[in-house]
Design a protein around this motif. Structure first.
Motif, PDB file in Angstrom:
ATOM      1  N   VAL A 117       0.831  -1.207   0.000  1.00  0.00           N
ATOM      2  CA  VAL A 117       0.000   0.000   0.000  1.00  0.00           C
ATOM      3  C   VAL A 117       0.862   1.252   0.000  1.00  0.00           C
ATOM      4  O   VAL A 117       0.628   2.196  -0.771  1.00  0.00           O
ATOM      5  CB  VAL A 117      -0.949   0.001   1.222  1.00  0.00           C
ATOM      6  CG1 VAL A 117      -1.641   1.356   1.358  1.00  0.00           C
ATOM      7  CG2 VAL A 117      -1.980  -1.106   1.105  1.00  0.00           C
ATOM      8  N   GLU A 118       1.880   1.262   0.848  1.00  0.00           N
ATOM      9  CA  GLU A 118       2.705   2.459   1.000  1.00  0.00           C
ATOM     10  C   GLU A 118       3.580   2.750  -0.219  1.00  0.00           C
ATOM     11  O   GLU A 118       4.095   3.871  -0.362  1.00  0.00           O
ATOM     12  CB  GLU A 118       3.586   2.347   2.253  1.00  0.00           C
ATOM     13  CG  GLU A 118       4.528   1.156   2.271  1.00  0.00           C
ATOM     14  CD  GLU A 118       3.917  -0.085   2.909  1.00  0.00           C
ATOM     15  OE1 GLU A 118       4.708  -0.943   3.352  1.00  0.00           O
ATOM     16  OE2 GLU A 118       2.660  -0.196   2.969  1.00  0.00           O
ATOM     17  N   ASP A 119       3.733   1.769  -1.102  1.00  0.00           N
ATOM     18  CA  ASP A 119       4.560   1.978  -2.306  1.00  0.00           C
ATOM     19  C   ASP A 119       3.719   2.213  -3.562  1.00  0.00           C
ATOM     20  O   ASP A 119       4.275   2.448  -4.639  1.00  0.00           O
ATOM     21  CB  ASP A 119       5.451   0.745  -2.536  1.00  0.00           C
ATOM     22  CG  ASP A 119       6.436   0.523  -1.401  1.00  0.00           C
ATOM     23  OD1 ASP A 119       6.863   1.528  -0.791  1.00  0.00           O
ATOM     24  OD2 ASP A 119       6.761  -0.646  -1.116  1.00  0.00           O
ATOM     25  N   THR A 120       2.407   2.164  -3.422  1.00  0.00           N
ATOM     26  CA  THR A 120       1.532   2.212  -4.597  1.00  0.00           C
ATOM     27  C   THR A 120       1.594   3.553  -5.313  1.00  0.00           C
ATOM     28  O   THR A 120       1.697   3.609  -6.554  1.00  0.00           O
ATOM     29  CB  THR A 120       0.079   1.902  -4.195  1.00  0.00           C
ATOM     30  OG1 THR A 120       0.028   0.622  -3.549  1.00  0.00           O
ATOM     31  CG2 THR A 120      -0.822   1.873  -5.420  1.00  0.00           C
ATOM     32  N   LEU A 121       1.539   4.640  -4.584  1.00  0.00           N
ATOM     33  CA  LEU A 121       1.537   5.959  -5.212  1.00  0.00           C
ATOM     34  C   LEU A 121       2.806   6.201  -6.019  1.00  0.00           C
ATOM     35  O   LEU A 121       2.740   6.654  -7.170  1.00  0.00           O
ATOM     36  CB  LEU A 121       1.368   7.058  -4.164  1.00  0.00           C
ATOM     37  CG  LEU A 121       1.419   8.496  -4.699  1.00  0.00           C
ATOM     38  CD1 LEU A 121       0.353   8.738  -5.753  1.00  0.00           C
ATOM     39  CD2 LEU A 121       1.295   9.496  -3.551  1.00  0.00           C
ATOM     40  N   SER A 122       3.957   5.867  -5.458  1.00  0.00           N
ATOM     41  CA  SER A 122       5.220   6.105  -6.169  1.00  0.00           C
ATOM     42  C   SER A 122       5.312   5.241  -7.420  1.00  0.00           C
ATOM     43  O   SER A 122       5.816   5.686  -8.461  1.00  0.00           O
ATOM     44  CB  SER A 122       6.424   5.848  -5.251  1.00  0.00           C
ATOM     45  OG  SER A 122       6.411   4.526  -4.756  1.00  0.00           O
TER      46      SER A 122
ATOM     47  N   LEU B  59      -7.390   4.115  -0.546  1.00  0.00           N
ATOM     48  CA  LEU B  59      -6.177   4.352  -1.334  1.00  0.00           C
ATOM     49  C   LEU B  59      -6.534   4.920  -2.704  1.00  0.00           C
ATOM     50  O   LEU B  59      -5.877   5.853  -3.199  1.00  0.00           O
ATOM     51  CB  LEU B  59      -5.392   3.045  -1.482  1.00  0.00           C
ATOM     52  CG  LEU B  59      -4.104   3.099  -2.301  1.00  0.00           C
ATOM     53  CD1 LEU B  59      -3.088   4.041  -1.655  1.00  0.00           C
ATOM     54  CD2 LEU B  59      -3.513   1.690  -2.438  1.00  0.00           C
ATOM     55  N   SER B  60      -7.565   4.368  -3.309  1.00  0.00           N
ATOM     56  CA  SER B  60      -8.015   4.845  -4.610  1.00  0.00           C
ATOM     57  C   SER B  60      -8.421   6.316  -4.555  1.00  0.00           C
ATOM     58  O   SER B  60      -8.050   7.113  -5.430  1.00  0.00           O
ATOM     59  CB  SER B  60      -9.203   3.993  -5.079  1.00  0.00           C
ATOM     60  OG  SER B  60      -9.807   4.532  -6.221  1.00  0.00           O
TER      61      SER B  60
END
Length: 232
Positions: free
Chosen positions: A136-141, A180-181
């Motif tokens: 989850v914490e790496d999804t945006l990057s 998250l979306s």
């Protein structure tokens, strides 16, 4: 059997939508047809289903060749980079992009056929060691990097929740993917939509719909029991 199963699945989707005041048209039912013969797929097609999910590249290819009707084929299983070229012009949506290396391979193959390929980013929301997916914490990057590619269009997120006896146990995971979306959508990243949430399988799709799923992947609930349930 299939007709009755589909009727039951449809009723449950409708009920889940009504409980949270959603429009039934906002949820796409994907019939997970992996390991199933063409004859069974044709039975489902007769009931108006046009979205089918496959786990393996070779099987998806074979079914594409045998079934002449135009369908929406979804690659929902783990995709190896060396097999991207075989499905690049056949899939309507790749649900399982979880690395920049895979995305680059898809981009390169899509360029060869001059096609922009829609994909979902697979997120391992439940942090299961046995599952694929970006944290989850790496999804945006990861999304920010993939968005720079020219022949890929990010359409949303996907997750495979744990197999549980009580579907309520997965509500938190679906809720977290939805959150998250929303967070990613608020960033207004070029070439990135968050229109699709692919989450929910045979045992928990009603809960997933209540938490915002726009695509549910149902195999056993339509085709009957099989040897394994991963990805459906």
């Amino acid at each position: 059997m299939i007709k009755d199963n589909l009727r039951e699945v449809e009723e449950r989707i409708q009920s889940a939508c009504e409980r949270v005041e959603r429009n039934r048209r906002d949820v796409t039912l994907i019939a997970v047809s992996k390991t199933k013969p063409i004859s069974m797929i044709e039975e489902v097609m007769k009931e108006g289903i046009i979205d089918f999910g496959e786990n393996k590249v070779q099987e998806l290819n074979q079914k594409c060749e045998e079934i002449k009707t135009e369908l929406n084929w979804h690659l929902i299983g783990h995709l190896q980079r060396n097999k991207v070229k075989y499905i690049i012009d056949k899939v309507s949506l790749i649900h399982s992009v979880d690395s920049l290396r895979l995305a680059i391979q898809i981009d390169e193959e899509a360029k060869k056929v001059n096609r922009i390929v829609p994909v979902l980013i697979e997120v391992n929301v439940a942090k299961e060691e046995t599952k694929y997916g970006v944290a989850v914490e790496d999804t945006l990057s990861l999304i920010e990097e993939i968005s720079k590619l020219n022949y890929i269009k990010i359409k949303g997120l996907m997750t495979i929740a744990p197999y549980v006896e009580n579907p309520e146990e997965n509500r938190e995971h679906f809720r977290n993917l939805r959150k998250l979306s929303v967070d990613i959508k608020s960033k207004n990243i070029d070439n990135v939509d968050m229109d699709i949430l692919s989450m929910g399988m045979t045992n928990d799709y009603q809960v997933a719909i209540e938490e915002g799923a726009t695509m549910v992947r149902v195999g056993t609930g339509i085709f009957g029991e099989r040897e394994y349930n991963k990805g459906e």
